[in-house]
Design a protein around this motif. Structure first.
Motif, mmCIF file in Angstrom:
data_model
loop_
_atom_site.group_PDB
_atom_site.id
_atom_site.type_symbol
_atom_site.label_atom_id
_atom_site.label_comp_id
_atom_site.label_asym_id
_atom_site.label_seq_id
_atom_site.Cartn_x
_atom_site.Cartn_y
_atom_site.Cartn_z
ATOM 1 N N GLU A 126 0.821 -1.213 0.000
ATOM 2 C CA GLU A 126 0.000 0.000 0.000
ATOM 3 C C GLU A 126 0.859 1.269 0.000
ATOM 4 O O GLU A 126 0.556 2.242 -0.697
ATOM 5 C CB GLU A 126 -0.916 0.000 1.224
ATOM 6 C CG GLU A 126 -1.931 -1.130 1.245
ATOM 7 C CD GLU A 126 -2.881 -1.076 0.060
ATOM 8 O OE1 GLU A 126 -3.659 -0.109 -0.047
ATOM 9 O OE2 GLU A 126 -2.820 -2.003 -0.770
ATOM 10 N N ASP A 141 -3.388 6.769 8.613
ATOM 11 C CA ASP A 141 -4.780 6.711 8.167
ATOM 12 C C ASP A 141 -5.404 5.359 8.487
ATOM 13 O O ASP A 141 -6.546 5.279 8.962
ATOM 14 C CB ASP A 141 -4.873 6.978 6.661
ATOM 15 C CG ASP A 141 -4.659 8.441 6.306
ATOM 16 O OD1 ASP A 141 -4.577 9.277 7.218
ATOM 17 O OD2 ASP A 141 -4.573 8.735 5.087
ATOM 18 N N ALA A 142 -4.652 4.281 8.213
ATOM 19 C CA ALA A 142 -5.175 2.934 8.457
ATOM 20 C C ALA A 142 -5.414 2.703 9.942
ATOM 21 O O ALA A 142 -6.454 2.161 10.339
ATOM 22 C CB ALA A 142 -4.213 1.888 7.906
ATOM 23 N N GLU A 149 -8.551 4.507 10.981
ATOM 24 C CA GLU A 149 -9.784 3.867 10.508
ATOM 25 C C GLU A 149 -10.119 2.608 11.308
ATOM 26 O O GLU A 149 -11.289 2.273 11.498
ATOM 27 C CB GLU A 149 -9.644 3.506 9.024
ATOM 28 C CG GLU A 149 -9.607 4.715 8.096
ATOM 29 C CD GLU A 149 -9.291 4.330 6.671
ATOM 30 O OE1 GLU A 149 -9.200 3.109 6.392
ATOM 31 O OE2 GLU A 149 -9.124 5.241 5.828
ATOM 32 N N ALA A 205 -11.983 -5.367 8.024
ATOM 33 C CA ALA A 205 -11.846 -3.932 7.774
ATOM 34 C C ALA A 205 -10.513 -3.620 7.118
ATOM 35 O O ALA A 205 -10.432 -2.772 6.217
ATOM 36 C CB ALA A 205 -11.993 -3.160 9.077
ATOM 37 N N LYS A 206 -9.453 -4.279 7.550
ATOM 38 C CA LYS A 206 -8.142 -4.082 6.925
ATOM 39 C C LYS A 206 -8.200 -4.487 5.450
ATOM 40 O O LYS A 206 -7.747 -3.737 4.576
ATOM 41 C CB LYS A 206 -7.089 -4.914 7.649
ATOM 42 C CG LYS A 206 -5.731 -4.911 6.944
ATOM 43 C CD LYS A 206 -4.759 -5.871 7.594
ATOM 44 C CE LYS A 206 -3.446 -5.931 6.815
ATOM 45 N NZ LYS A 206 -2.454 -6.853 7.440
ATOM 46 N N SER A 225 -9.970 -2.075 3.179
ATOM 47 C CA SER A 225 -9.332 -0.769 3.001
ATOM 48 C C SER A 225 -8.188 -0.790 2.003
ATOM 49 O O SER A 225 -7.712 0.268 1.584
ATOM 50 C CB SER A 225 -8.815 -0.264 4.351
ATOM 51 O OG SER A 225 -7.681 -1.013 4.767
#
Length: 292
Positions: free
Chosen positions: A195, A229-230, A233, A245-246, A249
């Motif tokens: 990422e 950011d991760a 969240e 959720a990971k 994203s």
């Protein structure tokens, strides 16, 4: 493998729920997960859980307000995670299960029973992989655990500056390997390195020394932004929600064959050093599909 963002969120959630609880029991269904065999799990029972924190890719359950231990330090390996229930795990009267050097037959590697304000909590450390990599140490100082003692600076530490980061990128080592090397930078693994490199628009296979000043700064900024950011969240989610959720994203990691959300090109996958990574040719390699 769990990385900085979800482990930060997991530690915060567990700390919020369990700090101040009394450790009622600590069990190892097999000896496989407990790495220091000279320490009895009994030394933790009856103590108060003071805090749960993250160090690199490790989770630390600390029972001493002065940081003198004992602490339970867990590394989840490739396929480990936590399962939380609202009741104490059943205590099995089988001490030989801890001392016997036998492999793990099921996913439960360690079981922690806690009581807080009269409410029971069970925390199971699970490893769902065929080859079990989850490891637990019971120590008085988490810094003596080899994986923690060798950690580089935390990726989001305010004192880890752009200048510090740039000094890591002076070799021919590939930048994907540099940023996920725990001895260089703590907390980043295969997923978030994909990422970060996508956000920085850099090829995973580019040598660190090949990056110009602007590329180094872009990579540093992307690292800080993607991870912060991760973590933001994911914070507040219960352990059973964090994995999904990971995955949801992610822009490129785990999305081989899908369209890049930035440029629309097809995300590609490359087998690499015992694993694989995903990247976008349009964003990262000038349209080139990397050769296997």
């Amino acid at each position: 493998m769990p990385e900085l963002p979800e482990l930060t969120a997991l530690a915060a959630w567990l700390d919020g729920q369990l700090a101040g609880a009394t450790v009622a029991s600590l069990q190892f269904p097999t000896a496989f997960a407990l790495k220091n065999k000279d320490v009895s799990p009994d030394i933790v029972a009856g103590r108060t859980l003071i805090r749960v924190v993250r160090r690199g890719k490790f989770l630390v359950f600390d029972t001493d307000p002065d940081g003198g231990g004992p602490a339970l330090v867990a590394n989840f390996g490739k396929s480990g995670w936590v399962r939380v229930s609202g009741k104490l795990p059943e205590v099995k009267d089988a001490p030989e299960a801890v001392s016997a050097a036998k492999p793990a037959a099921g996913p439960i590697m360690a079981r922690i029973g806690l009581v807080k304000d009269g409410t029971e909590h069970g925390v199971d450390l699970m490893d769902y992989g065929r080859w079990k990599g989850l490891a637990v140490h019971i120590v008085h100082d988490p810094e003596v655990v080899p994986g923690i003692a060798e950690l580089g600076p935390e990726a989001l530490d305010p004192e880890f500056t752009l200048e510090d980061f740039a000094r890591l990128l002076t070799s021919k080592q590939r930048i994907k390997d540099i940023i996920r090397d725990q001895k260089k930078i703590a907390g980043i693994g295969n997923g978030y390195s994909d990422e970060i490199l996508h956000a920085a628009k850099l090829s995973p296979l580019a040598p660190g020394a090949s990056l110009d000043t602007g590329s180094v700064e872009r990579l540093y900024t992307a690292m800080r932004q993607v991870l912060s950011d991760a973590a933001g969240e994911l914070t507040g989610l219960a352990p059973d929600k964090l994995k999904a959720a990971k995955k949801a994203s992610m822009a490129v990691h785990g999305r081989n064959g899908e369209d890049c959300p930035v440029c629309g090109d097809t995300i590609q996958e490359l087998a690499y050093v015992g694993t694989s990574f995903q990247y976008c040719p349009g964003c990262q390699t000038g349209g080139q599909v990397l050769a296997r």
